[in-house]
Scaffold this motif. Structure first.
Motif, PDB file in Angstrom:
ATOM      1  N   SER A  31      54.302  57.054  34.198  1.00 39.44           N
ATOM      2  CA  SER A  31      53.127  57.919  34.320  1.00 39.44           C
ATOM      3  C   SER A  31      52.307  57.495  35.535  1.00 39.44           C
ATOM      4  N   GLY A  32      51.299  58.287  35.849  1.00 43.80           N
ATOM      5  CA  GLY A  32      50.407  57.944  36.948  1.00 43.80           C
ATOM      6  C   GLY A  32      51.144  57.816  38.271  1.00 43.80           C
ATOM      7  N   ARG A  33      50.756  56.833  39.072  1.00 41.25           N
ATOM      8  CA  ARG A  33      51.310  56.664  40.413  1.00 41.25           C
ATOM      9  C   ARG A  33      52.807  56.344  40.394  1.00 41.25           C
ATOM     10  N   ASP A  34      53.289  55.815  39.282  1.00 46.88           N
ATOM     11  CA  ASP A  34      54.711  55.463  39.181  1.00 46.88           C
ATOM     12  C   ASP A  34      55.599  56.668  38.892  1.00 46.88           C
ATOM     13  N   ARG A  35      54.986  57.801  38.588  1.00 49.83           N
ATOM     14  CA  ARG A  35      55.781  58.975  38.214  1.00 49.83           C
ATOM     15  C   ARG A  35      56.540  59.523  39.413  1.00 49.83           C
ATOM     16  N   ARG A  36      57.766  59.954  39.167  1.00 50.27           N
ATOM     17  CA  ARG A  36      58.625  60.564  40.180  1.00 50.27           C
ATOM     18  C   ARG A  36      58.985  61.978  39.736  1.00 50.27           C
ATOM     19  N   ALA A  37      59.714  62.682  40.593  1.00 52.52           N
ATOM     20  CA  ALA A  37      60.151  64.030  40.226  1.00 52.52           C
ATOM     21  C   ALA A  37      61.030  63.988  38.977  1.00 52.52           C
ATOM     22  N   ILE A  38      61.905  62.988  38.879  1.00 54.18           N
ATOM     23  CA  ILE A  38      62.777  62.897  37.714  1.00 54.18           C
ATOM     24  C   ILE A  38      61.968  62.609  36.453  1.00 54.18           C
ATOM     25  N   SER A  39      60.863  61.864  36.596  1.00 50.14           N
ATOM     26  CA  SER A  39      59.984  61.604  35.446  1.00 50.14           C
ATOM     27  C   SER A  39      59.418  62.927  34.940  1.00 50.14           C
ATOM     28  N   PHE A  40      58.930  63.741  35.865  1.00 50.99           N
ATOM     29  CA  PHE A  40      58.362  65.036  35.496  1.00 50.99           C
ATOM     30  C   PHE A  40      59.401  65.917  34.807  1.00 50.99           C
ATOM     31  N   PHE A  41      60.603  66.035  35.406  1.00 55.24           N
ATOM     32  CA  PHE A  41      61.647  66.872  34.812  1.00 55.24           C
ATOM     33  C   PHE A  41      61.977  66.429  33.399  1.00 55.24           C
ATOM     34  N   ALA A  42      62.198  65.121  33.241  1.00 53.89           N
ATOM     35  CA  ALA A  42      62.585  64.598  31.938  1.00 53.89           C
ATOM     36  C   ALA A  42      61.481  64.812  30.910  1.00 53.89           C
ATOM     37  N   GLN A  43      60.248  64.517  31.282  1.00 52.15           N
ATOM     38  CA  GLN A  43      59.124  64.645  30.346  1.00 52.15           C
ATOM     39  C   GLN A  43      58.810  66.104  30.034  1.00 52.15           C
ATOM     40  N   HIS A  44      59.080  66.989  30.975  1.00 49.55           N
ATOM     41  CA  HIS A  44      58.850  68.417  30.736  1.00 49.55           C
ATOM     42  C   HIS A  44      59.815  68.955  29.676  1.00 49.55           C
ATOM     43  N   HIS A  45      61.056  68.468  29.694  1.00 50.37           N
ATOM     44  CA  HIS A  45      62.086  69.022  28.816  1.00 50.37           C
ATOM     45  C   HIS A  45      62.345  68.213  27.546  1.00 50.37           C
ATOM     46  N   PHE A  46      62.024  66.901  27.562  1.00 54.72           N
ATOM     47  CA  PHE A  46      62.435  66.041  26.451  1.00 54.72           C
ATOM     48  C   PHE A  46      61.311  65.132  25.951  1.00 54.72           C
TER      49      PHE A  46
END
Length: 265
Positions: free
Chosen positions: A141-156
């Motif tokens: 989360s926060g500054r450590d978040r990447r595009a893959i973090s967003f994709f994964a958290q959006h779907h799962f």
């Protein structure tokens, strides 16, 4: 444990073949999968050391193996097990079908590709072993978040389960691993390739303000920046991408994708 084959093919580095060799961890992984009575798919079944444990409870087990040598070994080992089907091929190109559970020790080099591909499958749970650093990225989360973090958290819904040290694999990789559970979120629209490209563009400049990021994306696509700056009004323009909520990013990416696609046409 599952009987070891008399001849083990040499591992292929190009396929990221690092096999979990610790029986205690294999048992824990099978227990975490909890596949009793379920239709199960295993990504990269290898020589079947996890597969044998899964086959004891699964009502149906599909073993996906890209390496022809190991696919042949699996066919031989499970020839008398009617509930097991071996599919020789690549999970990334396999046509999705409905399963209850997806399991596997994922080759590190295709971890992101696996996440993107899972979005297209109809399943209840996935229990997957990733490189530890990648697994932690999924939940960042926060500054450590990447595009893959967003994709994964959006779907799962993402739950870390336990770690597996590098010494527990053969041949030994350079990094530790982590088992993660993924549960698809209900009523969450899938982001298409255009939205994914927009998210990658946004997160590539995640430390810049949203105004700066949108201006850069507009310039890269030959679009008047005013068309994109309308998506950040007031205080939101000074925010950075990693400061936005996942829902805000998803809406922004879908809108950007539409405009970029229209400009191509």
């Amino acid at each position: 444990s599952w009987p070891k084959p008399t001849h083990m093919p040499r591992r292929r580095r190009a396929l990221g073949q690092h096999f979990l060799s610790n029986n205690i961890i294999l048992d824990k992984e099978a227990a975490a999968a909890d596949c009793a009575g379920k239709t199960v798919l295993e990504i990269g079944a290898g020589d079947g050391r996890l597969s044998g444990r899964l086959a004891r409870g699964a009502s149906a087990l599909y073993l996906i193996e890209k390496d022809h040598r190991f696919a042949e070994m699996l066919r031989e080992n499970f020839a008398n097990t009617n509930s097991v089907a071996v599919i020789e091929g690549d999970f990334l190109t396999l046509r999705p079908f409905k399963v209850g559970l997806i399991v596997g020790n994922v080759p590190y080099g295709i971890s992101s590709d696996i996440i993107f591909r899972l979005i297209e499958w109809d399943f209840e749970r996935a229990v997957l072993m990733f490189q530890k650093e990648f697994a932690m990225k999924l939940n960042s989360s926060g500054r450590d978040r990447r595009a893959i973090s967003f994709f994964a958290q959006h779907h799962f819904e993402i739950t870390p389960l336990f770690e597996a040290r590098k010494a527990m694999f053969s041949p030994k990789p350079k990094v530790d691993s982590m088992l993660v559970e993924l549960r698809p979120k209900e009523n969450t629209p899938m982001l298409d390739s255009g939205a994914r490209a927009a998210a990658n563009a946004l997160f590539s400049q995640k430390n810049k303000s949203l105004r700066s990021s949108l201006s850069k994306i507009a310039a890269n696509h030959g679009i008047p920046k005013e068309r994109l700056l309308g998506f950040c009004e007031g205080p939101s323009c000074s925010k950075r991408v990693f400061e936005l909520e996942n829902e805000e990013i998803a809406q922004l990416c879908k809108s950007l994708a539409r405009i970029i696609e229209n400009e191509k046409n």
